[in-house]
Design a protein around this motif. Structure first.
Motif, PDB file in Angstrom:
ATOM      1  N   LEU A  48      37.092  38.130  29.681  1.00  0.00           N
ATOM      2  CA  LEU A  48      36.948  37.194  30.806  1.00  0.00           C
ATOM      3  C   LEU A  48      38.116  37.315  31.772  1.00  0.00           C
ATOM      4  N   ALA A  49      39.317  37.402  31.201  1.00  0.00           N
ATOM      5  CA  ALA A  49      40.507  37.501  32.053  1.00  0.00           C
ATOM      6  C   ALA A  49      40.429  38.754  32.925  1.00  0.00           C
ATOM      7  N   PHE A  50      39.972  39.869  32.332  1.00  0.00           N
ATOM      8  CA  PHE A  50      39.803  41.101  33.106  1.00  0.00           C
ATOM      9  C   PHE A  50      38.794  40.885  34.232  1.00  0.00           C
ATOM     10  N   LYS A  51      37.741  40.172  33.905  1.00  0.00           N
ATOM     11  CA  LYS A  51      36.686  39.953  34.891  1.00  0.00           C
ATOM     12  C   LYS A  51      37.199  39.076  36.036  1.00  0.00           C
ATOM     13  N   ILE A  52      37.965  38.059  35.670  1.00  0.00           N
ATOM     14  CA  ILE A  52      38.529  37.183  36.697  1.00  0.00           C
ATOM     15  C   ILE A  52      39.447  37.995  37.615  1.00  0.00           C
ATOM     16  N   ALA A  53      40.241  38.870  37.009  1.00  0.00           N
ATOM     17  CA  ALA A  53      41.127  39.717  37.822  1.00  0.00           C
ATOM     18  C   ALA A  53      40.307  40.598  38.749  1.00  0.00           C
ATOM     19  N   ASP A  54      39.261  41.193  38.215  1.00  0.00           N
ATOM     20  CA  ASP A  54      38.373  42.048  39.001  1.00  0.00           C
ATOM     21  C   ASP A  54      37.785  41.286  40.178  1.00  0.00           C
ATOM     22  N   LEU A  65      48.497  37.165  34.488  1.00  0.00           N
ATOM     23  CA  LEU A  65      47.068  36.872  34.584  1.00  0.00           C
ATOM     24  C   LEU A  65      46.657  35.846  33.523  1.00  0.00           C
ATOM     25  N   LEU A  66      47.133  36.069  32.301  1.00  0.00           N
ATOM     26  CA  LEU A  66      46.767  35.157  31.207  1.00  0.00           C
ATOM     27  C   LEU A  66      47.299  33.751  31.474  1.00  0.00           C
ATOM     28  N   HIS A 124      44.286  27.515  34.597  1.00  0.00           N
ATOM     29  CA  HIS A 124      43.091  27.106  35.343  1.00  0.00           C
ATOM     30  C   HIS A 124      41.832  27.188  34.504  1.00  0.00           C
ATOM     31  N   ALA A 125      42.025  27.116  33.190  1.00  0.00           N
ATOM     32  CA  ALA A 125      40.890  27.277  32.276  1.00  0.00           C
ATOM     33  C   ALA A 125      39.742  26.353  32.643  1.00  0.00           C
ATOM     34  N   ALA A 126      40.079  25.097  32.942  1.00  0.00           N
ATOM     35  CA  ALA A 126      39.029  24.117  33.233  1.00  0.00           C
ATOM     36  C   ALA A 126      38.232  24.514  34.471  1.00  0.00           C
ATOM     37  N   ASP A 127      38.940  25.043  35.484  1.00  0.00           N
ATOM     38  CA  ASP A 127      38.252  25.434  36.719  1.00  0.00           C
ATOM     39  C   ASP A 127      37.359  26.663  36.512  1.00  0.00           C
ATOM     40  N   TYR A 128      37.839  27.586  35.703  1.00  0.00           N
ATOM     41  CA  TYR A 128      37.070  28.815  35.511  1.00  0.00           C
ATOM     42  C   TYR A 128      35.892  28.622  34.572  1.00  0.00           C
ATOM     43  N   GLN A 129      35.971  27.542  33.795  1.00  0.00           N
ATOM     44  CA  GLN A 129      34.993  27.338  32.733  1.00  0.00           C
ATOM     45  C   GLN A 129      33.537  27.428  33.203  1.00  0.00           C
ATOM     46  N   THR A 130      33.227  26.733  34.306  1.00  0.00           N
ATOM     47  CA  THR A 130      31.823  26.708  34.730  1.00  0.00           C
ATOM     48  C   THR A 130      31.317  28.106  35.058  1.00  0.00           C
ATOM     49  N   GLN A 131      32.166  28.893  35.696  1.00  0.00           N
ATOM     50  CA  GLN A 131      31.694  30.209  36.122  1.00  0.00           C
ATOM     51  C   GLN A 131      31.781  31.279  35.029  1.00  0.00           C
ATOM     52  N   TYR A 132      32.797  31.184  34.178  1.00  0.00           N
ATOM     53  CA  TYR A 132      33.049  32.292  33.257  1.00  0.00           C
ATOM     54  C   TYR A 132      32.825  31.944  31.786  1.00  0.00           C
ATOM     55  N   GLY A 133      32.738  30.684  31.471  1.00  0.00           N
ATOM     56  CA  GLY A 133      32.587  30.315  30.072  1.00  0.00           C
ATOM     57  C   GLY A 133      33.883  29.786  29.496  1.00  0.00           C
ATOM     58  N   GLY A 149      28.013  39.709  46.985  1.00  0.00           N
ATOM     59  CA  GLY A 149      28.818  38.753  46.224  1.00  0.00           C
ATOM     60  C   GLY A 149      30.285  39.110  46.199  1.00  0.00           C
ATOM     61  N   ARG A 150      31.001  38.416  45.336  1.00  0.00           N
ATOM     62  CA  ARG A 150      32.453  38.520  45.348  1.00  0.00           C
ATOM     63  C   ARG A 150      32.932  39.836  44.772  1.00  0.00           C
ATOM     64  N   ARG A 151      32.176  40.372  43.823  1.00  0.00           N
ATOM     65  CA  ARG A 151      32.614  41.611  43.228  1.00  0.00           C
ATOM     66  C   ARG A 151      32.720  42.710  44.290  1.00  0.00           C
ATOM     67  N   GLY A 152      31.717  42.756  45.158  1.00  0.00           N
ATOM     68  CA  GLY A 152      31.716  43.768  46.214  1.00  0.00           C
ATOM     69  C   GLY A 152      32.942  43.632  47.093  1.00  0.00           C
ATOM     70  N   ASP A 153      33.261  42.413  47.451  1.00  0.00           N
ATOM     71  CA  ASP A 153      34.441  42.201  48.284  1.00  0.00           C
ATOM     72  C   ASP A 153      35.688  42.741  47.607  1.00  0.00           C
ATOM     73  N   SER A 154      35.812  42.422  46.326  1.00  0.00           N
ATOM     74  CA  SER A 154      37.025  42.851  45.642  1.00  0.00           C
ATOM     75  C   SER A 154      37.044  44.377  45.529  1.00  0.00           C
ATOM     76  N   VAL A 155      35.862  44.963  45.424  1.00  0.00           N
ATOM     77  CA  VAL A 155      35.799  46.417  45.357  1.00  0.00           C
ATOM     78  C   VAL A 155      36.348  47.027  46.636  1.00  0.00           C
ATOM     79  N   VAL A 156      35.852  46.525  47.766  1.00  0.00           N
ATOM     80  CA  VAL A 156      36.314  47.066  49.040  1.00  0.00           C
ATOM     81  C   VAL A 156      37.810  46.828  49.191  1.00  0.00           C
TER      82      VAL A 156
END
Ligand SMILES: Nc1ncnc2c1ncn2[C@@H]1O[C@H](COP(=O)(O)OP(=O)(O)OP(=O)(O)O)[C@@H](O)[C@H]1O
Ligand SMILES: [Mg+2]
Length: 491
Positions: free
Chosen positions: A135-141, A156-157, A163-172, A451-458
């Motif tokens: 998950l942490a890798f994914k958040i960084a990505d 990162l960790l 921010h665990a509580a904030d990320y929870q809804t999106q990432y688990g 989506g956001r992944r594309g943005d981060s890719v660019v």
């Protein structure tokens, strides 16, 4: 087509066929029976036909391959016995590598190149902890954060934990206990010297696939004596290297000789306590890397240490003596004997226990890819020095190597650590999309731009192009897009 490689001699000479050398191999035998010298003889042969070699030098004794051998009665006797008329002593062009940067050129990888799967293995994480790391890798990505060194991963960790509580809804679910466990693992890794290994400039694999001015394959030696103090790091590093080679090299089908031959000493470490999913990946890499022209040779004391499915893929075999004291010993002897194609004139199980040093049961693949009938044979003497080189000789090798100066200085560019440090004062709410930079609307160069992944890719691509230090970012993106063998998502 290069000439067959003379490795050993029974009543007939026994040749390893260059076009079959990518069908992998095994060198097994009890301690002191001649495994390293056999590896050395094979490596010399590969080098002579222009095939570069990568080998872990577990005890430092393989380094002798860089120096011409010296006359000694044992070698002379073997030369005479095997009637090697034009035998001459010579050294081979050698590049020394060292994860710790003292015994050779520093070898580095970045944390993101290693990927969450292998990283979990290094840190010995359980499934829950590995899930959090992923998950942490994914958040960084998703946030375009570069995770290059251990300091980045720590930052990162810390950020993810805060921010665990904030990320929870999106990432688990992100448990504090798991974050804590990963952090403790990182600390240990750091103490073992992992902070030297993770960072830039990362190893450029092309630097391993080189020939010298005489067209001979360069022998790349990884100093592994100290590395073996952290067996997980050792095994994972070599696995990473294999998977990188796998990803990087093009398909070549059945080449007339390998592109690179990889010797994996102390191979049992790769499989000790290995989780099933990782073993499955190793099997996959071993099976598929063949068509990329890479031959893998495992060296181990006991063939039983290697899982059957992998053992079954190792076509070229040299079995040195095994002891048969304990019931487990006897089982290995039998297992080793059973893997050979039967020779009616040879009681393999008995002979295995009687072989002298530098003598072995040998079976190489023939031109059709069928294992040859097993023969009791003497391994050829090496042309280079048996045993380690002096520190002065090593310093010379490093000084004169083709990569001198390329990796010596570590580079610390802006990455997660610096970014998150800067962000600490003005933390964005993690759920919201990141601010769009000016280049967010550029064409996505074939990568998904939704989506956001594309943005981060660019964003990452532009950054990497701008800095053009190393290719780690580019490769990580390709991984994300193509789905890689080892960088894949476990969930
Ligand atoms: N093919 C050979 N020709 C000449 N000498 C050999 C040969 N093979 C082995 N020897 C001799 O046997 C010694 C031990 O061999 P080697 O170091 O290869 O054993 P090993 O199986 O790698 O041992 P270990 O498990 O301790 O690493 C060598 O130092 C060398 O003197
Ligand atoms: Mg050895």
């Amino acid at each position: 087509m290069p000439d067959p490689l003379l490795i050993a001699q029974s009543t007939d000479p026994l040749y390893l066929l260059p076009q079959m050398a990518n069908r992998h191999g095994l060198i097994a035998g009890a301690t002191g029976t001649g495994k390293t010298v056999t590896l050395q003889v094979m490596a010399e042969n590969f080098s002579r036909i222009g095939v570069p070699v990568f080998a872990a030098d577990v005890k430092g004794d393989l380094s002798g391959i860089s120096q011409p051998g010296k006359d000694n009665p044992k070698i002379a006797e073997r030369v005479k016995k095997l009637k090697l008329d034009d035998f001459k002593f010579e050294g081979y062009s050698t590049t020394c590598w060292d994860v710790f940067g003292t015994q050779g050129h520093p070898v580095r990888s970045t944390v993101s190149e290693m990927g969450p799967l292998l990283f979990s293995r290094i840190l010995n994480l359980n499934d829950t902890q590995a899930g959090v790391l992923t998950l942490a890798f994914k958040i960084a990505d998703d946030n375009g954060l570069l995770v290059l060194d251990l300091k980045d991963l720590q930052a990162l960790l810390l950020h993810v934990g805060d921010h665990a509580a904030d990320y929870q809804t999106q990432y688990g679910n992100i448990s504090a206990a798991s974050i804590g466990a990963i952090q403790r693992g990182l600390l240990t890794l750091q103490q073992q010297g992992g902070d030297k290994f993770f960072g830039e400039p990362a190893l450029n694999l092309d630097d391993l696939i080189q020939t010298d001015t005489n067209g001979r394959g360069i022998i790349n030696l990884l100093a592994a004596d100290k590395l073996l103090g952290s067996p997980q790091l050792y095994a994972t590093f070599l696995l990473w290297l294999l998977s990188e080679l796998f990803e990087k090299l093009p398909e070549v089908g059945d080449p007339e000789k390998p592109k690179l031959v990889f010797f994996f000493d102390e191979a049992h470490l790769l499989f000790t306590d290995i989780p099933p999913y990782l073993q499955a990946r190793i099997e996959q890499v071993v099976r598929l890397i063949r068509s990329k022209g890479v031959g893998i040779y495992f060296i181990t004391q006991n063939p039983l240490d290697i899982p059957d499915v992998i053992l079954g893929q190792l076509g070229n075999r040299v079995q040195h003596a095994l002891r048969a004291f304990t019931p487990r010993d006897q089982k290995s002897v039998k297992a080793a004997a059973d893997t050979f194609r039967v020779n009616p004139k040879l009681d393999v199980a008995t002979v295995i226990t009687q072989l002298e040093v530098g003598e072995a049961l040998v079976s190489f693949l023939d031109e059709k890819g069928t294992p040859g009938i097993v023969q009791r044979a003497l391994i050829c003497p090496p042309h280079s020095q048996i045993g380690p080189i002096t520190p002065d000789q090593r310093a010379q090798l490093i000084q004169n190597s083709i990569v001198q100066g390329v990796y010596e200085k570590a580079v610390d560019r802006e990455s997660a650590y610096e970014r998150l440090k800067g962000r600490a004062e003005q933390t964005p709410s993690p759920g919201a999309p990141p601010d769009k930079p000016w280049y967010a609307n550029l064409p996505s160069l074939g990568f998904p731009s939704t989506g956001r992944r594309g943005d981060s890719v660019v964003e990452a691509m532009v950054k990497s192009a701008a800095r053009s230090v190393g290719s780690s970012v580019g490769r990580q993106i390709v991984r994300g897009v193509l789905g890689s063998l080892l960088g894949g998502n476990r969930r």
